[in-house]
Design a protein around this motif. Structure first.
Motif, PDB file in Angstrom:
ATOM      1  N   ALA A  73     -15.153   7.825  -5.652  1.00 32.79           N
ATOM      2  CA  ALA A  73     -16.131   6.797  -6.026  1.00 32.79           C
ATOM      3  C   ALA A  73     -16.446   5.860  -4.867  1.00 32.79           C
ATOM      4  N   THR A  74     -15.420   5.484  -4.122  1.00 38.60           N
ATOM      5  CA  THR A  74     -15.615   4.588  -2.971  1.00 38.60           C
ATOM      6  C   THR A  74     -14.785   5.102  -1.796  1.00 38.60           C
ATOM      7  N   PRO A  75     -15.315   6.077  -1.080  1.00 34.17           N
ATOM      8  CA  PRO A  75     -14.564   6.673   0.044  1.00 34.17           C
ATOM      9  C   PRO A  75     -14.285   5.643   1.136  1.00 34.17           C
ATOM     10  N   ASN A  76     -13.198   5.869   1.852  1.00 37.78           N
ATOM     11  CA  ASN A  76     -12.905   5.030   3.004  1.00 37.78           C
ATOM     12  C   ASN A  76     -13.944   5.248   4.095  1.00 37.78           C
ATOM     13  N   PRO A  77     -14.403   4.189   4.746  1.00 38.59           N
ATOM     14  CA  PRO A  77     -15.279   4.365   5.903  1.00 38.59           C
ATOM     15  C   PRO A  77     -14.486   4.953   7.066  1.00 38.59           C
ATOM     16  N   VAL A  78     -15.189   5.457   8.039  1.00 37.48           N
ATOM     17  CA  VAL A  78     -14.527   6.005   9.222  1.00 37.48           C
ATOM     18  C   VAL A  78     -14.015   4.857  10.090  1.00 37.48           C
ATOM     19  N   VAL A  79     -12.728   4.908  10.385  1.00 38.62           N
ATOM     20  CA  VAL A  79     -12.131   3.981  11.345  1.00 38.62           C
ATOM     21  C   VAL A  79     -11.704   4.838  12.528  1.00 38.62           C
ATOM     22  N   ALA A  80     -12.413   4.721  13.635  1.00 41.70           N
ATOM     23  CA  ALA A  80     -12.179   5.594  14.783  1.00 41.70           C
ATOM     24  C   ALA A  80     -10.720   5.540  15.213  1.00 41.70           C
ATOM     25  N   GLY A  81     -10.121   6.726  15.359  1.00 38.98           N
ATOM     26  CA  GLY A  81      -8.748   6.823  15.814  1.00 38.98           C
ATOM     27  C   GLY A  81      -7.717   6.804  14.714  1.00 38.98           C
ATOM     28  N   ALA A  82      -8.137   6.521  13.468  1.00 39.03           N
ATOM     29  CA  ALA A  82      -7.188   6.419  12.351  1.00 39.03           C
ATOM     30  C   ALA A  82      -7.240   7.666  11.481  1.00 39.03           C
ATOM     31  N   GLU A  83      -6.073   8.099  11.047  1.00 48.50           N
ATOM     32  CA  GLU A  83      -5.947   9.263  10.160  1.00 48.50           C
ATOM     33  C   GLU A  83      -5.764   8.784   8.723  1.00 48.50           C
ATOM     34  N   ASN A  84      -6.607   9.291   7.812  1.00 53.97           N
ATOM     35  CA  ASN A  84      -6.497   8.961   6.393  1.00 53.97           C
ATOM     36  C   ASN A  84      -5.468   9.860   5.721  1.00 53.97           C
ATOM     37  N   ILE A  85      -4.529   9.251   5.010  1.00 50.93           N
ATOM     38  CA  ILE A  85      -3.508  10.001   4.287  1.00 50.93           C
ATOM     39  C   ILE A  85      -3.520   9.539   2.836  1.00 50.93           C
ATOM     40  N   HIS A  86      -3.853  10.447   1.929  1.00 53.39           N
ATOM     41  CA  HIS A  86      -3.988  10.095   0.516  1.00 53.39           C
ATOM     42  C   HIS A  86      -2.669  10.332  -0.222  1.00 53.39           C
ATOM     43  N   ILE A  87      -2.139   9.267  -0.817  1.00 48.99           N
ATOM     44  CA  ILE A  87      -0.881   9.341  -1.565  1.00 48.99           C
ATOM     45  C   ILE A  87      -1.092   8.605  -2.882  1.00 48.99           C
ATOM     46  N   SER A  88      -1.595   9.290  -3.885  1.00 43.27           N
ATOM     47  CA  SER A  88      -1.879   8.651  -5.171  1.00 43.27           C
ATOM     48  C   SER A  88      -0.586   8.198  -5.845  1.00 43.27           C
ATOM     49  N   VAL A  89      -0.531   6.919  -6.248  1.00 40.14           N
ATOM     50  CA  VAL A  89       0.671   6.369  -6.879  1.00 40.14           C
ATOM     51  C   VAL A  89       0.655   6.607  -8.378  1.00 40.14           C
ATOM     52  N   LEU A  90      -0.348   6.097  -9.060  1.00 40.21           N
ATOM     53  CA  LEU A  90      -0.487   6.282 -10.504  1.00 40.21           C
ATOM     54  C   LEU A  90      -1.954   6.496 -10.823  1.00 40.21           C
ATOM     55  N   GLY A  91      -2.288   6.496 -12.090  1.00 47.04           N
ATOM     56  CA  GLY A  91      -3.612   6.890 -12.553  1.00 47.04           C
ATOM     57  C   GLY A  91      -4.806   6.214 -11.934  1.00 47.04           C
ATOM     58  N   GLY A  92      -4.677   4.927 -11.577  1.00 51.29           N
ATOM     59  CA  GLY A  92      -5.818   4.266 -10.987  1.00 51.29           C
ATOM     60  C   GLY A  92      -6.534   3.356 -11.957  1.00 51.29           C
ATOM     61  N   VAL A  93      -7.763   3.011 -11.644  1.00 52.36           N
ATOM     62  CA  VAL A  93      -8.505   2.046 -12.442  1.00 52.36           C
ATOM     63  C   VAL A  93      -9.761   2.676 -13.022  1.00 52.36           C
ATOM     64  N   VAL A  94     -10.318   2.003 -14.009  1.00 52.34           N
ATOM     65  CA  VAL A  94     -11.545   2.473 -14.630  1.00 52.34           C
ATOM     66  C   VAL A  94     -12.711   2.266 -13.673  1.00 52.34           C
ATOM     67  N   ASN A  95     -13.618   3.226 -13.639  1.00 47.70           N
ATOM     68  CA  ASN A  95     -14.834   3.090 -12.859  1.00 47.70           C
ATOM     69  C   ASN A  95     -15.549   1.807 -13.268  1.00 47.70           C
ATOM     70  N   PRO A  96     -15.919   0.941 -12.304  1.00 45.40           N
ATOM     71  CA  PRO A  96     -16.544  -0.335 -12.652  1.00 45.40           C
ATOM     72  C   PRO A  96     -17.763  -0.187 -13.553  1.00 45.40           C
ATOM     73  N   GLN A  97     -18.538   0.887 -13.386  1.00 41.59           N
ATOM     74  CA  GLN A  97     -19.717   1.099 -14.201  1.00 41.59           C
ATOM     75  C   GLN A  97     -19.359   1.366 -15.669  1.00 41.59           C
ATOM     76  N   GLU A  98     -18.139   1.834 -15.901  1.00 46.32           N
ATOM     77  CA  GLU A  98     -17.715   2.167 -17.258  1.00 46.32           C
ATOM     78  C   GLU A  98     -16.777   1.112 -17.849  1.00 46.32           C
TER      79      GLU A  98
END
Length: 261
Positions: A73-98
């Protein structure tokens, strides 16, 4: 020049809940090295100047605690030189539109006052959260002094718990740990007020609105509840760190050698 830089950093923190943990004192009088450990709300809130600030600090890793749905829904922007590592903790939040539709359908009984306290207990006891936080601390050690940032959506709960445990592992006094944890309330005040204004206008239920307001803040009780759960289940913080997070005494000493001065 120094004043302008400080104002810039303070303004970024207020808008994005980004903070640099450098400068905190430990129990033995050492301090956390500056510009190595950053925590934040989601990076999609950042503008070009904010991203430039992260790049100027040589950010190497971005640890994203959000769910797959949040990341899409809201991807991380590119930060030059940084590696994105996705580690989901728990379910997350409701989409703001919903969010409004979901809240309207929920029974007020589901908005128990201890709902977020239960989430903090899950940070300690849920196997998915345990694996996620263990992976996070593996990454903190793996970074070996390269600047690292971790974040979720609001940067207050999943991120706040990780930050608190990291500070405790570095032997930062509890008073300081709690102060850092609660800073999210001031940092997010403007964003929270804006969101609440929109929700109140559309919700039309004062009882539900009061509970929603609670959920958007952090309270001392949330972190205290998690720390109590650690002691109840593992006896000591050190045992929890070793058995769940893989932070043996040797690993904790390595953390200190890397991040303290």
């Amino acid at each position: 020049m120094e004043t302008a830089y400080k104002q810039r950093v303070e303004e970024i923190e207020r808008r994005t809940n980004l903070r640099n943990l450098g400068g905190y004192f430990t129990a033995d009088g050492r301090t956390i090295k500056p510009n190595l450990l950053f925590r934040s709300a989601e990076l999609a809130e950042m503008n070009e100047a904010d991203i430039a600030y992260l790049q100027e600090n040589g950010l190497r890793y971005i640890c994203d605690f959000r769910s797959e749905g949040e990341q899409k829904a809201t991807p991380n922007p590119v930060v030059a030189g940084a590696e994105n590592i996705h580690i989901s903790v728990l379910g997350g939040v409701v989409n703001p539109q919903e969010m409004i539709a979901v809240i309207k359908k929920m029974d007020i009984a589901e908005f128990k006052g201890d709902w977020l306290e239960n989430v903090y207990v899950q940070f300690v006891s849920d196997p998915i959260a345990q694996a996620a936080y263990r992976r996070f601390f593996d990454l903190v050690l793996q970074a070996e002094g390269s600047p690292l940032l971790w974040h979720c959506a609001a940067g207050k709960d999943r991120t706040g718990f990780a930050g608190a445990i990291l500070l405790l592992a570095l032997e930062v006094p509890m008073e300081t740990v709690m102060e850092d944890f609660l800073r999210s309330n001031n940092n997010r005040k403007e964003a929270i007020d804006h969101m609440l204004s929109s929700i109140q206008e559309k919700l039309g239920d004062d009882n539900k609105f009061a509970k929603v307001r609670e959920m958007m803040a952090v309270k001392q009780e949330y972190l205290t509840t998690a720390l109590h759960a650690i002691i109840e289940n593992y006896g000591t913080m050190e045992t929890y760190m070793e058995e769940v997070l893989g932070l043996t005494s040797e690993a904790r000493e390595k953390l200190k050698s890397i991040y303290l001065e």
